[in-house]
Enzyme design. Structure first.
Site, PDB file in Angstrom:
ATOM      1  N   ARG A  42       0.820  -1.216   0.000  1.00 37.40           N
ATOM      2  CA  ARG A  42       0.000   0.000   0.000  1.00 37.40           C
ATOM      3  C   ARG A  42       0.854   1.265   0.000  1.00 37.40           C
ATOM      4  O   ARG A  42       0.531   2.251  -0.673  1.00 37.40           O
ATOM      5  CB  ARG A  42      -0.922  -0.018   1.228  1.00 37.40           C
ATOM      6  CG  ARG A  42      -1.892   1.144   1.243  1.00 37.40           C
ATOM      7  CD  ARG A  42      -3.039   0.884   2.196  1.00 37.40           C
ATOM      8  NE  ARG A  42      -4.046   1.923   2.104  1.00 37.40           N
ATOM      9  CZ  ARG A  42      -4.410   2.689   3.132  1.00 37.40           C
ATOM     10  NH1 ARG A  42      -3.847   2.519   4.310  1.00 37.40           N
ATOM     11  NH2 ARG A  42      -5.334   3.610   2.971  1.00 37.40           N
ATOM     12  N   HIS A  46       0.515   4.505  -2.505  1.00 38.00           N
ATOM     13  CA  HIS A  46       0.294   5.880  -2.044  1.00 38.00           C
ATOM     14  C   HIS A  46       1.483   6.783  -2.374  1.00 38.00           C
ATOM     15  O   HIS A  46       1.331   7.995  -2.460  1.00 38.00           O
ATOM     16  CB  HIS A  46      -0.013   5.906  -0.547  1.00 38.00           C
ATOM     17  CG  HIS A  46      -1.401   5.439  -0.225  1.00 38.00           C
ATOM     18  ND1 HIS A  46      -2.159   5.958   0.797  1.00 38.00           N
ATOM     19  CD2 HIS A  46      -2.182   4.497  -0.816  1.00 38.00           C
ATOM     20  CE1 HIS A  46      -3.350   5.355   0.830  1.00 38.00           C
ATOM     21  NE2 HIS A  46      -3.374   4.456  -0.131  1.00 38.00           N
ATOM     22  N   ASP A  54       8.451   8.503  -5.825  1.00 38.95           N
ATOM     23  CA  ASP A  54       9.641   9.278  -5.476  1.00 38.95           C
ATOM     24  C   ASP A  54       9.912   9.270  -3.976  1.00 38.95           C
ATOM     25  O   ASP A  54      10.655  10.111  -3.471  1.00 38.95           O
ATOM     26  CB  ASP A  54       9.479  10.730  -5.966  1.00 38.95           C
ATOM     27  CG  ASP A  54       8.258  11.398  -5.331  1.00 38.95           C
ATOM     28  OD1 ASP A  54       7.542  10.730  -4.541  1.00 38.95           O
ATOM     29  OD2 ASP A  54       8.023  12.589  -5.610  1.00 38.95           O
ATOM     30  N   SER A  56       8.074  10.215  -1.658  1.00 41.68           N
ATOM     31  CA  SER A  56       7.521  11.383  -0.941  1.00 41.68           C
ATOM     32  C   SER A  56       6.684  10.957   0.264  1.00 41.68           C
ATOM     33  O   SER A  56       6.669  11.637   1.286  1.00 41.68           O
ATOM     34  CB  SER A  56       6.696  12.265  -1.886  1.00 41.68           C
ATOM     35  OG  SER A  56       5.596  11.558  -2.430  1.00 41.68           O
ATOM     36  N   ASN A  74      -4.141   8.729   4.470  1.00 45.20           N
ATOM     37  CA  ASN A  74      -2.904   8.225   5.076  1.00 45.20           C
ATOM     38  C   ASN A  74      -2.927   8.227   6.596  1.00 45.20           C
ATOM     39  O   ASN A  74      -2.406   7.304   7.237  1.00 45.20           O
ATOM     40  CB  ASN A  74      -1.711   9.066   4.609  1.00 45.20           C
ATOM     41  CG  ASN A  74      -1.410   8.886   3.128  1.00 45.20           C
ATOM     42  OD1 ASN A  74      -1.898   7.935   2.514  1.00 45.20           O
ATOM     43  ND2 ASN A  74      -0.618   9.777   2.557  1.00 45.20           N
ATOM     44  N   HIS A 173      -6.148  -5.767  -2.644  1.00 47.36           N
ATOM     45  CA  HIS A 173      -6.978  -5.933  -1.445  1.00 47.36           C
ATOM     46  C   HIS A 173      -7.265  -7.401  -1.127  1.00 47.36           C
ATOM     47  O   HIS A 173      -8.017  -7.692  -0.210  1.00 47.36           O
ATOM     48  CB  HIS A 173      -8.282  -5.139  -1.586  1.00 47.36           C
ATOM     49  CG  HIS A 173      -8.063  -3.651  -1.561  1.00 47.36           C
ATOM     50  ND1 HIS A 173      -9.058  -2.740  -1.804  1.00 47.36           N
ATOM     51  CD2 HIS A 173      -6.943  -2.915  -1.321  1.00 47.36           C
ATOM     52  CE1 HIS A 173      -8.568  -1.504  -1.710  1.00 47.36           C
ATOM     53  NE2 HIS A 173      -7.285  -1.579  -1.429  1.00 47.36           N
ATOM     54  N   THR A 174      -6.664  -8.301  -1.873  1.00 44.97           N
ATOM     55  CA  THR A 174      -6.688  -9.715  -1.512  1.00 44.97           C
ATOM     56  C   THR A 174      -5.887  -9.970  -0.230  1.00 44.97           C
ATOM     57  O   THR A 174      -5.971 -11.026   0.375  1.00 44.97           O
ATOM     58  CB  THR A 174      -6.148 -10.593  -2.663  1.00 44.97           C
ATOM     59  OG1 THR A 174      -6.330 -11.966  -2.342  1.00 44.97           O
ATOM     60  CG2 THR A 174      -4.674 -10.348  -2.927  1.00 44.97           C
ATOM     61  N   ASP A 225     -10.278  -9.218   2.303  1.00 48.86           N
ATOM     62  CA  ASP A 225     -10.597 -10.538   1.740  1.00 48.86           C
ATOM     63  C   ASP A 225     -10.765 -11.501   2.909  1.00 48.86           C
ATOM     64  O   ASP A 225      -9.796 -12.012   3.448  1.00 48.86           O
ATOM     65  CB  ASP A 225      -9.465 -11.005   0.813  1.00 48.86           C
ATOM     66  CG  ASP A 225      -9.677 -12.429   0.315  1.00 48.86           C
ATOM     67  OD1 ASP A 225     -10.745 -13.029   0.609  1.00 48.86           O
ATOM     68  OD2 ASP A 225      -8.781 -12.952  -0.359  1.00 48.86           O
TER      69      ASP A 225
HETATM   70  C1  HEM Z   1      -9.632   2.342  -6.080  1.00 53.16           C
HETATM   71  C2  HEM Z   1      -8.528   2.430  -5.465  1.00 53.16           C
HETATM   72  C3  HEM Z   1      -8.299   2.140  -4.006  1.00 53.16           C
HETATM   73  C4  HEM Z   1      -9.006   2.528  -2.911  1.00 53.16           C
HETATM   74  C5  HEM Z   1     -10.251   3.395  -2.856  1.00 53.16           C
HETATM   75  C6  HEM Z   1      -8.345   1.948  -1.768  1.00 53.16           C
HETATM   76  C7  HEM Z   1      -8.730   2.129  -0.444  1.00 53.16           C
HETATM   77  C8  HEM Z   1      -8.197   1.467   0.625  1.00 53.16           C
HETATM   78  C9  HEM Z   1      -8.675   1.579   1.982  1.00 53.16           C
HETATM   79  C10 HEM Z   1      -9.817   2.463   2.450  1.00 53.16           C
HETATM   80  C11 HEM Z   1      -7.936   0.751   2.751  1.00 53.16           C
HETATM   81  C12 HEM Z   1      -8.064   0.532   4.242  1.00 53.16           C
HETATM   82  C13 HEM Z   1      -7.338   1.630   4.969  1.00 53.16           C
HETATM   83  C14 HEM Z   1      -7.789   1.803   6.404  1.00 53.16           C
HETATM   84  O1  HEM Z   1      -8.962   1.567   6.689  1.00 53.16           O
HETATM   85  O2  HEM Z   1      -6.949   2.185   7.244  1.00 53.16           O
HETATM   86  C15 HEM Z   1      -6.965   0.110   1.890  1.00 53.16           C
HETATM   87  C16 HEM Z   1      -6.040  -0.808   2.297  1.00 53.16           C
HETATM   88  C17 HEM Z   1      -5.102  -1.372   1.475  1.00 53.16           C
HETATM   89  N1  HEM Z   1      -4.875  -1.048   0.148  1.00 53.16           N
HETATM   90 FE1  HEM Z   1      -6.084   0.052  -1.024  1.00 53.16          FE
HETATM   91  N2  HEM Z   1      -7.267   1.227  -2.192  1.00 53.16           N
HETATM   92  C18 HEM Z   1      -7.203   1.310  -3.556  1.00 53.16           C
HETATM   93  C19 HEM Z   1      -6.249   0.759  -4.364  1.00 53.16           C
HETATM   94  C20 HEM Z   1      -5.158   0.064  -3.917  1.00 53.16           C
HETATM   95  C21 HEM Z   1      -4.028  -0.306  -4.728  1.00 53.16           C
HETATM   96  C22 HEM Z   1      -3.855   0.062  -6.198  1.00 53.16           C
HETATM   97  C23 HEM Z   1      -3.169  -0.996  -3.929  1.00 53.16           C
HETATM   98  C24 HEM Z   1      -1.831  -1.587  -4.268  1.00 53.16           C
HETATM   99  C25 HEM Z   1      -1.425  -1.918  -5.458  1.00 53.16           C
HETATM  100  C26 HEM Z   1      -3.783  -1.071  -2.619  1.00 53.16           C
HETATM  101  C27 HEM Z   1      -3.265  -1.754  -1.548  1.00 53.16           C
HETATM  102  C28 HEM Z   1      -3.852  -1.817  -0.304  1.00 53.16           C
HETATM  103  C29 HEM Z   1      -3.424  -2.734   0.738  1.00 53.16           C
HETATM  104  C30 HEM Z   1      -2.368  -3.802   0.601  1.00 53.16           C
HETATM  105  C31 HEM Z   1      -4.195  -2.439   1.861  1.00 53.16           C
HETATM  106  C32 HEM Z   1      -4.103  -3.092   3.251  1.00 53.16           C
HETATM  107  C33 HEM Z   1      -3.107  -2.340   4.101  1.00 53.16           C
HETATM  108  C34 HEM Z   1      -2.927  -2.889   5.499  1.00 53.16           C
HETATM  109  O3  HEM Z   1      -3.364  -4.001   5.806  1.00 53.16           O
HETATM  110  O4  HEM Z   1      -2.322  -2.170   6.300  1.00 53.16           O
HETATM  111  N3  HEM Z   1      -4.965  -0.396  -2.639  1.00 53.16           N
HETATM  112  N4  HEM Z   1      -7.147   0.579   0.609  1.00 53.16           N
HETATM  113 CA    CA Z   2       5.337  10.112  -4.280  1.00 48.30          CA
HETATM  114 CA    CA Z   3      -6.505 -13.362  -0.461  1.00 47.86          CA
END
Ligand code: HEM
Ligand code: CA
Ligand code: CA
Length: 307
Positions: A42, A46, A54, A56, A74, A173-174, A225
């Protein structure tokens, strides 16, 4: 910086063990806690969505520089900065001042994916670390979980990423967890654009409501997931097909009324894990190629610009 300046052998002479060093630290960290894999993946996302990849996102607030850590998506949410410090220390002890934090993050994100069962891809390197940040862009450009498909597509298209990239990359998000504040509107069904949660089992929805009450418990967490929270597989897409996406933004990929193309892709990835792996790898390279045209430096401490 032009993405064509990135190459696979950038550190071949200056830090031949760079990849090995990152992998060893990641292996250790993921064994200790598989959540670390999610955290790092993640962070890379970001990072790349604000000024390009970069580093940042890694900069701390100081008197003279306002970082991105307080941005809406964040704050109280990003983790893994200590692990980045640990990897950076190892790199600095073997090849001082050589490997950028942005590259470290790109390599570590690949390793994170691989170490929990996901695909391998070669990571082009040669990124420079930014001397600036943008809290403003972090607030405007990083997608939010309550957004609808059109808004999400727009945010990806603005970064040069396609609808296919969006559907594949959200497959990240898997693995990993979301906080209650990120999915409360979704489970109580009072969000206008929401495709209502239609869990195959009432038990799932009931458990989510226990984790995330109407009031309070904002920082309680649930897996995005619920089938395989720490395995990088296509179970996430299978859940979307059932209507079980935890985030509104996730479910939008399958259920949005305007999402013909995206729901077809979700179905493809739900039934063909290798198609998902292939596209995820390609899309990660593409996302990793979003560079900061300003160029920059190789930071010695990922939290601060060099003095
Ligand atoms: C439509 C785009 C996306 C949205 C709206 C989104 C939103 C979110 C949100 C709301 C969370 C939970 C954060 C929290 O509640 O503290 C999350 C977690 C996460 N996101 Fe996304 N995300 C998006 C795309 C991506 C992409 C492109 C990646 C990586 C390639 C990604 C990787 C992750 C991972 C791995 C987590 C889990 C982090 C953890 O367990 O600490 N996400 N995301
Ligand atoms: Ca950056
Ligand atoms: Ca999974």
């Amino acid at each position: 910086q032009d993405p064509s300046q990135l190459s696979l052998d950038y550190y071949l002479k200056t830090c031949p063990d760079a990849q090995k060093i990152v992998r060893a630290e990641m292996e250790c960290a993921v064994k200790e806690d598989p959540r670390n894999a999610a955290a790092i993946l993640r962070l890379h996302f970001h990072d790349c969505f604000v000024q390009g990849c970069d580093g940042s996102v890694l900069l701390d607030d100081t008197i003279t520089l306002k970082g991105e850590k307080e941005a809406a998506q964040n704050v109280n949410s990003l983790i893994g900065f200590d692990l980045i410090d640990r990897i950076k220390n190892q790199l600095e002890s073997q090849c001082p001042g050589t490997v950028s934090c942005a590259d470290l993050l790109a390599i570590a994100a690949r390793d994170a994916t691989l170490l929990v069962g996901g695909p391998y891809w070669d990571v082009p390197v040669g990124r420079k670390d930014a001397k600036t940040t943008s809290l403003e862009l972090a607030n405007s450009d990083i997608p939010a979980p309550n957004q609808g498909l059109i808004a999400l597509m727009t945010k990806f298209l603005e970064k040069g990423l396609s609808v296919t990239d969006l559907v594949a990359l959200i497959g990240a998000h898997t693995i990993g967890m979301a906080r209650c504040v990120s999915f409360r509107e979704r489970i109580y069904g009072d969000f206008e654009l929401t495709s209502h949660l239609d869990p195959t089992s009432e038990i799932y929805l009931g458990k989510l409501k226990e984790t995330c009450p109407v009031r309070g418990g904002d920082d309680n967490i649930a897996a995005m997931d619920y089938v395989t929270p720490y395995v990088f597989d296509n179970a996430f897409y299978q859940s979307l097909v059932k209507g079980d996406g935890l985030l509104n933004s996730d479910q939008e990929m399958y259920s949005s009324l305007v999402g013909f193309a995206t729901s077809d892709l979700v179905k493809t990835y739900a039934s063909d894990p290798l198609a998902f792996f292939k596209q995820f790898s390609d899309s990660m390279v593409k996302m990793g190629n979003i560079t900061n045209p300003e160029g920059g430096e190789v930071r010695t401490n990922c939290r601060f610009v060099n003095t």
